[in-house]
Design a protein around this motif. Sequence first.
Motif, PDB file in Angstrom:
ATOM      1  N   SER A 283       7.095  13.489  56.584  1.00  0.00           N
ATOM      2  CA  SER A 283       7.792  12.653  55.602  1.00  0.00           C
ATOM      3  C   SER A 283       7.056  12.845  54.287  1.00  0.00           C
ATOM      4  O   SER A 283       5.833  13.020  54.274  1.00  0.00           O
ATOM      5  N   LEU A 284       7.808  12.807  53.173  1.00  0.00           N
ATOM      6  CA  LEU A 284       7.185  13.037  51.865  1.00  0.00           C
ATOM      7  C   LEU A 284       7.213  11.766  51.019  1.00  0.00           C
ATOM      8  O   LEU A 284       8.167  10.972  51.107  1.00  0.00           O
ATOM      9  N   ASP A 285       6.190  11.591  50.191  1.00  0.00           N
ATOM     10  CA  ASP A 285       6.223  10.441  49.266  1.00  0.00           C
ATOM     11  C   ASP A 285       7.021  10.844  48.016  1.00  0.00           C
ATOM     12  O   ASP A 285       7.530  11.974  47.917  1.00  0.00           O
ATOM     13  N   ALA A 286       7.104   9.923  47.035  1.00  0.00           N
ATOM     14  CA  ALA A 286       7.947  10.172  45.856  1.00  0.00           C
ATOM     15  C   ALA A 286       7.480  11.401  45.073  1.00  0.00           C
ATOM     16  O   ALA A 286       8.280  12.048  44.391  1.00  0.00           O
ATOM     17  N   GLN A 287       6.191  11.745  45.192  1.00  0.00           N
ATOM     18  CA  GLN A 287       5.668  12.928  44.477  1.00  0.00           C
ATOM     19  C   GLN A 287       5.848  14.214  45.296  1.00  0.00           C
ATOM     20  O   GLN A 287       5.455  15.300  44.867  1.00  0.00           O
ATOM     21  N   GLY A 288       6.392  14.083  46.489  1.00  0.00           N
ATOM     22  CA  GLY A 288       6.627  15.267  47.329  1.00  0.00           C
ATOM     23  C   GLY A 288       5.426  15.651  48.175  1.00  0.00           C
ATOM     24  O   GLY A 288       5.394  16.737  48.746  1.00  0.00           O
ATOM     25  N   ALA A 289       4.438  14.726  48.297  1.00  0.00           N
ATOM     26  CA  ALA A 289       3.264  15.036  49.138  1.00  0.00           C
ATOM     27  C   ALA A 289       3.472  14.447  50.535  1.00  0.00           C
ATOM     28  O   ALA A 289       4.063  13.367  50.669  1.00  0.00           O
ATOM     29  N   PRO A 290       2.996  15.138  51.590  1.00  0.00           N
ATOM     30  CA  PRO A 290       3.179  14.618  52.957  1.00  0.00           C
ATOM     31  C   PRO A 290       2.495  13.265  53.156  1.00  0.00           C
ATOM     32  O   PRO A 290       1.399  13.046  52.654  1.00  0.00           O
ATOM     33  N   VAL A 291       3.204  12.356  53.870  1.00  0.00           N
ATOM     34  CA  VAL A 291       2.637  11.034  54.147  1.00  0.00           C
ATOM     35  C   VAL A 291       2.189  11.004  55.606  1.00  0.00           C
ATOM     36  O   VAL A 291       3.012  11.227  56.498  1.00  0.00           O
ATOM     37  N   GLY A 292       0.940  10.705  55.885  1.00  0.00           N
ATOM     38  CA  GLY A 292       0.424  10.614  57.288  1.00  0.00           C
ATOM     39  C   GLY A 292       0.761  11.907  58.016  1.00  0.00           C
ATOM     40  O   GLY A 292       1.758  12.337  57.836  1.00  0.00           O
ATOM     41  N   GLY A 293       0.216  12.423  58.953  1.00  0.00           N
ATOM     42  CA  GLY A 293       0.443  13.783  59.513  1.00  0.00           C
ATOM     43  C   GLY A 293       1.886  14.025  59.927  1.00  0.00           C
ATOM     44  O   GLY A 293       2.767  13.203  59.678  1.00  0.00           O
ATOM     45  N   ALA A 294       2.114  15.147  60.559  1.00  0.00           N
ATOM     46  CA  ALA A 294       3.465  15.498  61.013  1.00  0.00           C
ATOM     47  C   ALA A 294       3.915  14.493  62.081  1.00  0.00           C
ATOM     48  O   ALA A 294       3.127  14.122  62.934  1.00  0.00           O
ATOM     49  N   TRP A 295       5.174  14.059  62.012  1.00  0.00           N
ATOM     50  CA  TRP A 295       5.651  13.118  63.036  1.00  0.00           C
ATOM     51  C   TRP A 295       6.395  13.834  64.154  1.00  0.00           C
ATOM     52  O   TRP A 295       6.759  13.232  65.148  1.00  0.00           O
ATOM     53  N   LEU A 296       6.585  15.102  63.995  1.00  0.00           N
ATOM     54  CA  LEU A 296       7.197  15.883  65.081  1.00  0.00           C
ATOM     55  C   LEU A 296       6.636  17.305  65.000  1.00  0.00           C
ATOM     56  O   LEU A 296       6.646  17.919  63.927  1.00  0.00           O
ATOM     57  N   VAL A 297       6.107  17.793  66.106  1.00  0.00           N
ATOM     58  CA  VAL A 297       5.525  19.136  66.126  1.00  0.00           C
ATOM     59  C   VAL A 297       6.020  19.841  67.381  1.00  0.00           C
ATOM     60  O   VAL A 297       6.097  19.224  68.442  1.00  0.00           O
ATOM     61  N   SER A 298       6.370  21.114  67.240  1.00  0.00           N
ATOM     62  CA  SER A 298       6.692  21.876  68.448  1.00  0.00           C
ATOM     63  C   SER A 298       6.472  23.369  68.202  1.00  0.00           C
ATOM     64  O   SER A 298       6.364  23.800  67.058  1.00  0.00           O
ATOM     65  N   THR A 299       6.395  24.109  69.280  1.00  0.00           N
ATOM     66  CA  THR A 299       6.254  25.559  69.145  1.00  0.00           C
ATOM     67  C   THR A 299       7.463  26.237  69.782  1.00  0.00           C
ATOM     68  O   THR A 299       7.837  25.917  70.908  1.00  0.00           O
ATOM     69  N   PHE A 300       8.065  27.127  69.013  1.00  0.00           N
ATOM     70  CA  PHE A 300       9.209  27.890  69.485  1.00  0.00           C
ATOM     71  C   PHE A 300       8.741  29.321  69.782  1.00  0.00           C
ATOM     72  O   PHE A 300       8.047  29.918  68.955  1.00  0.00           O
ATOM     73  N   THR A 301       9.135  29.859  70.937  1.00  0.00           N
ATOM     74  CA  THR A 301       8.834  31.268  71.227  1.00  0.00           C
ATOM     75  C   THR A 301      10.108  32.081  71.034  1.00  0.00           C
ATOM     76  O   THR A 301      11.164  31.725  71.587  1.00  0.00           O
ATOM     77  N   PHE A 302       9.998  33.119  70.225  1.00  0.00           N
ATOM     78  CA  PHE A 302      11.134  34.016  69.989  1.00  0.00           C
ATOM     79  C   PHE A 302      10.813  35.380  70.578  1.00  0.00           C
ATOM     80  O   PHE A 302       9.640  35.778  70.610  1.00  0.00           O
ATOM     81  N   VAL A 303      11.844  36.090  71.012  1.00  0.00           N
ATOM     82  CA  VAL A 303      11.634  37.469  71.460  1.00  0.00           C
ATOM     83  C   VAL A 303      12.435  38.409  70.572  1.00  0.00           C
ATOM     84  O   VAL A 303      13.500  38.045  70.074  1.00  0.00           O
ATOM     85  N   ALA A 304      11.883  39.619  70.400  1.00  0.00           N
ATOM     86  CA  ALA A 304      12.583  40.637  69.620  1.00  0.00           C
ATOM     87  C   ALA A 304      13.156  41.655  70.592  1.00  0.00           C
ATOM     88  O   ALA A 304      12.477  42.071  71.540  1.00  0.00           O
ATOM     89  N   ARG A 305      14.393  42.041  70.373  1.00  0.00           N
ATOM     90  CA  ARG A 305      15.046  43.030  71.240  1.00  0.00           C
ATOM     91  C   ARG A 305      15.597  44.173  70.386  1.00  0.00           C
ATOM     92  O   ARG A 305      16.012  43.964  69.239  1.00  0.00           O
TER      93      ARG A 305
END
Length: 327
Positions: free
Chosen positions: A76-98
């Motif tokens: 989430s960002l504050d009015a100046q566009g800086a992140p507020v408190g750490g990430a509230w959702l984190v995940s890792t996506f694995t992609f494959v190249a073919r």
Amino acid sequence: MRVGRILEDLDALAGNVATLHCSGISVDGLPVLLATVTVDKITMSRPGDLTKDMKISGQVIWVGKSSMDILISVFSLDAQGAPVGGAWLVSTFTFVARNPRTEGAIGVPGLILETEEEKALFNERQKNYETTNQRRKKTLANVGYDWPDERSLAIGNQLLQEARPLIDMPALANGESILVSSTKLSNAFICHRQQRNIYGRIFGGFLMRKAFELASATAYLFCGVNPRFREIDHVVFRKPVNVGDLIKLESRVLYTCQSLRTLKPLMHVEVVVEVAKPEERSSFVSNTFQFTFEKPDGGTVKRVLPATLEEARTVVKRMEENRVDDL
Ligand SMILES: CC(C)(COP(=O)(O)OP(=O)(O)OC[C@H]1O[C@@H](n2cnc3c(N)ncnc32)[C@H](O)[C@@H]1OP(=O)(O)O)[C@@H](O)C(=O)NCCC(=O)NCCS
């Protein structure tokens, strides 16, 4: 908050990051095909603040031979566009190249690790790659899977026993339990061109959103209030889905329990995605999603019981997988 829509956006951003990473490689002038193969478990530790702007960022943190991991974080960002408190959702996506000509695996560019943090993330994901590959081999070898151990067998038998009155004498069964089959909800649709990526395949994020929406409706119908999303478990996209494919989604509540953290009821909902080919009289399961929702106003919900061996195995497997979580 439309969590399903956010899941879709996360996949789209991860796809863009993967495309950028592989933009320097091509086969006969054609870009390589990229597809989501897995999404790590996503737990919503706290809901995002809807009164603030949000920023989603993505970065390649690990590469193997033809696969790569993209870490996605939502702030989430504050009015100046800086992140507020750490990430509230984190995940890792694995992609494959073919390879666009043969659809076989094709190598992806390497990474230059500059900081200690990047090295630590890379090593962590390297370990994850090794354990995942071992698990994959085991699963493939374990086609005749039955009950994994005595404990699971005992729990399964106990649940089946408890379900007997609901099956054999429903008028006399207590009203606090319900059969898994009575919680089912389904949906079917054709995949359109709007949902395809630049390689002509359907986005994994689109399927995630559709599965989330059905799971959420299933939990809503089950508990009587709009449920709160808590978690989506590790997702594996086993087979590609194409434009024009007929998709059938089927959801069911597998079991309910109480949250250790909030003491509110939790509902574990499974959604099975099947691709049907009516002309060929065939179909296959493309993937299975597992969601956890909470009844936000507390109180109680019914206990859900399996009536068949297949249901009992699925329920117990899910219970055992969730045993380590502190939800
Ligand atoms: C992804 C897919 C091509 C893998 O097929 P496969 O025959 O098992 O692939 P391979 O054995 O050639 O492995 C290719 C890479 O994928 C990785 N991989 C395959 N399955 C994986 C899994 N379940 N989890 C993590 N990585 C996996 C392998 O580790 C390998 O990585 P490496 O080259 O860096 O060592 C196949 O499962 C697929 O087409 N899935 C659908 C993808 C899709 O369309 N997604 C969008 C959703 S509709």
